[in-house]
Design an enzyme around this catalytic site. Structure first.
Site, mmCIF file in Angstrom:
data_model
loop_
_atom_site.group_PDB
_atom_site.id
_atom_site.type_symbol
_atom_site.label_atom_id
_atom_site.label_comp_id
_atom_site.label_asym_id
_atom_site.label_seq_id
_atom_site.Cartn_x
_atom_site.Cartn_y
_atom_site.Cartn_z
ATOM 1 N N ASP A 115 -1.842 5.551 -5.384
ATOM 2 C CA ASP A 115 -2.133 4.694 -4.240
ATOM 3 C C ASP A 115 -2.473 3.259 -4.657
ATOM 4 O OD1 ASP A 115 -4.539 4.853 -1.451
ATOM 5 O OD2 ASP A 115 -2.837 3.535 -1.896
ATOM 6 N N ASP B 188 0.813 -1.211 0.000
ATOM 7 C CA ASP B 188 0.000 0.000 0.000
ATOM 8 C C ASP B 188 0.848 1.263 0.000
ATOM 9 O OD1 ASP B 188 -2.192 1.570 2.462
ATOM 10 O OD2 ASP B 188 -2.051 1.825 0.287
HETATM 11 C C1 2ZS Z 1 -10.688 6.128 -0.563
HETATM 12 S S1 2ZS Z 1 -9.596 5.243 0.306
HETATM 13 C C2 2ZS Z 1 -10.298 3.711 0.234
HETATM 14 C C3 2ZS Z 1 -9.257 2.634 0.160
HETATM 15 N N1 2ZS Z 1 -9.898 1.345 0.175
HETATM 16 C C4 2ZS Z 1 -10.234 0.750 -0.964
HETATM 17 O O1 2ZS Z 1 -10.019 1.200 -2.063
HETATM 18 C C5 2ZS Z 1 -10.855 -0.635 -0.759
HETATM 19 C C6 2ZS Z 1 -9.726 -1.656 -0.768
HETATM 20 C C7 2ZS Z 1 -10.242 -3.011 -0.399
HETATM 21 C C8 2ZS Z 1 -10.418 -3.984 -1.372
HETATM 22 C C9 2ZS Z 1 -10.869 -5.254 -1.046
HETATM 23 C C10 2ZS Z 1 -11.175 -5.556 0.286
HETATM 24 C C11 2ZS Z 1 -11.005 -4.561 1.273
HETATM 25 C C12 2ZS Z 1 -10.553 -3.299 0.926
HETATM 26 N N2 2ZS Z 1 -11.809 -0.904 -1.843
HETATM 27 C C13 2ZS Z 1 -13.009 -0.266 -1.825
HETATM 28 O O2 2ZS Z 1 -13.263 0.592 -0.966
HETATM 29 N N3 2ZS Z 1 -13.910 -0.629 -2.786
HETATM 30 C C14 2ZS Z 1 -15.248 -0.043 -2.775
HETATM 31 C C15 2ZS Z 1 -15.615 0.392 -4.163
HETATM 32 O O3 2ZS Z 1 -15.449 -0.700 -5.066
HETATM 33 C C16 2ZS Z 1 -14.101 -1.139 -5.135
HETATM 34 C C17 2ZS Z 1 -13.642 -1.666 -3.787
HETATM 35 C C18 2ZS Z 1 -8.298 2.666 1.350
HETATM 36 O O4 2ZS Z 1 -8.722 2.837 2.466
HETATM 37 N N4 2ZS Z 1 -7.030 2.345 1.021
HETATM 38 C C19 2ZS Z 1 -6.045 2.126 2.060
HETATM 39 C C20 2ZS Z 1 -5.471 0.727 1.963
HETATM 40 C C21 2ZS Z 1 -6.547 -0.334 2.067
HETATM 41 C C22 2ZS Z 1 -5.989 -1.689 1.640
HETATM 42 C C23 2ZS Z 1 -6.998 -2.837 1.807
HETATM 43 C C24 2ZS Z 1 -7.493 -2.900 3.216
HETATM 44 C C25 2ZS Z 1 -8.090 -1.571 3.677
HETATM 45 C C26 2ZS Z 1 -7.070 -0.431 3.496
HETATM 46 C C27 2ZS Z 1 -4.935 3.177 1.931
HETATM 47 O O5 2ZS Z 1 -4.408 3.171 0.606
HETATM 48 C C28 2ZS Z 1 -5.454 4.537 2.327
HETATM 49 O O6 2ZS Z 1 -6.121 4.694 3.320
HETATM 50 O O7 2ZS Z 1 -5.135 5.527 1.507
HETATM 51 C C29 2ZS Z 1 -5.496 6.843 1.947
HETATM 52 C C30 2ZS Z 1 -4.340 7.792 1.686
HETATM 53 C C31 2ZS Z 1 -6.746 7.247 1.189
#
Ligand code: 2ZS
Length: 329
Positions: A219, A35
């Site tokens: 990201d 990440d």
């Molecule tokens: C707008 S920021 C949203 C982003 N999350 C995502 O993009 C998650 C990732 C995921 C996939 C599968 C299962 C679980 C989680 N996917 C998501 O929200 N989705 C909803 C819309 O359809 C596509 C999948 C996020 O929080 N990214 C984190 C890393 C992420 C990795 C997977 C576990 C959860 C945390 C990180 O990159 C972050 O917080 O970035 C900040 C700077 C925005």
């Protein structure tokens, strides 16, 4: 010295990308989500409540002869999607793509939120953001890449994510054969902990780039391409059946649509995301309604060039020169 690790999409929607990491002696191999949007390496472990850890591969520091407790240290992180985790800290040997860091902070989870419990394909995250974003207290710890950088041939890594295929994270070298076009470089802003940059303009369907700059982050941990409403509207105005779906919390359209491409300018070059990559997935199995890979960033307050954009390019995360390189794939 260099490292090269394969990475694979977690599901048919390329929701996240999974990379195997070896921790400890003897090696315990855990599937992690790399990440660039965060800076903690944390794992499900023997300290994670059994009910939460069910179905996950876990790290047991007690089974590693090289593990050491980082006494008095703790961590706690919340991500953009409101998922969270926290716990205590060990140091241990961590190997990625054949390159080893002998004393890496490995953050062991004593608490994980529901989303992580349910996401059994990963056992944690490996943060590739800037060290300033690390959450360990009382003293912040370095990321695996930051620890590796001085020993790598070059202080950089590349991300080559692919749609429904195996891609790679390469450390210390750029394999230009992975790209079709030249690498355009632009300054990276790491002050917030992630890889910030500015695109110089954008266009829909192969038109000439406009001069409306877009500031955002690269990201790997975000699935979608999340941009301002005016950009999102300019794109979906070209998609006959596009509409905002409250239940899906995003723009959906007929899966049969021939979607236009989306291009953005960066570092003097143009990256074009083919329309096919913007058709992310049917809203449910067998549905003829599909969910868009380009969505609004309004709720987050920051533009995110996530996996939908990264899949169209070879991206160079150049710490040494504090810059990002993008090349068309
Ligand atoms: C707008 S920021 C949203 C982003 N999350 C995502 O993009 C998650 C990732 C995921 C996939 C599968 C299962 C679980 C989680 N996917 C998501 O929200 N989705 C909803 C819309 O359809 C596509 C999948 C996020 O929080 N990214 C984190 C890393 C992420 C990795 C997977 C576990 C959860 C945390 C990180 O990159 C972050 O917080 O970035 C900040 C700077 C925005």
């Amino acid at each position: 010295q260099t490292g090269s690790a394969n990475t694979n999409p977690s599901d048919s929607a390329d929701d996240e990308y999974i990379t195997n990491v070896s921790i400890g002696t003897p090696a315990q191999v855990l599937p992690l989500d790399f990440d660039t949007g965060s800076s903690d390496l944390w794992v499900f472990s023997s300290e994670t409540p059994k009910s939460s850890a069910s179905g996950h591969v876990t790290y047991s520091p007690s089974k590693s002869s090289t593990a050491k407790k980082l006494s008095g240290a703790s961590w706690s992180i919340t991500y953009g999607d409101h998922s969270s985790s926290s716990g205590d800290v060990y140091t241990d040997k961590v190997t990625v793509g054949g390159f080893s860091v002998s004393s890496q902070a490995v953050e062991s989870a004593t608490k994980v939120s529901t989303q992580f419990v349910q996401d059994t394909v990963i056992s944690g995250l490996l943060g590739l953001g800037f060290d300033v974003g690390n959450t360990v207290k009382p003293r912040a710890q370095k990321t695996w890449f930051s620890n590796a950088a001085n020993s790598l041939a070059q202080p950089l890594f590349t991300a080559d994510l692919k749609h429904q295929q195996t891609g790679s994270y390469n450390f210390g070298f750029i394999d230009t054969t992975l790209a079709k076009g030249p690498i355009g470089y632009t300054p990276a802003d790491g002050s917030e902990g992630y890889w910030g940059f500015t695109a110089t303009g954008y266009s829909v369907g192969g038109a000439k780039l406009n001069r409306n700059s877009i500031t955002g982050i690269a990201d790997t941990g975000t699935t979608l391409l999340l941009l301002d409403d005016d950009v999102v509207n300019a794109y979906y105005n070209n998609v006959e059946s596009a509409q905002y779906d409250d239940s899906q919390q995003g723009v959906v359209f007929d899966c049969s649509e021939d979607l236009p491409s989306f291009s953005f300018g960066v570092g003097g070059t143009t990256i074009t995301i083919p329309g096919s990559l913007i058709n992310l997935t049917p809203v449910s199995d067998g549905s003829s309604t599909c969910f868009g890979g380009l969505q609004s960033s309004a709720d987050i307050g920051i533009n995110i060039f996530g996996d939908v954009a990264l899949k169209a390019a070879l991206v160079v995360f150049d710490l040494g020169n504090e810059r990002l390189g993008w090349a068309q794939k």
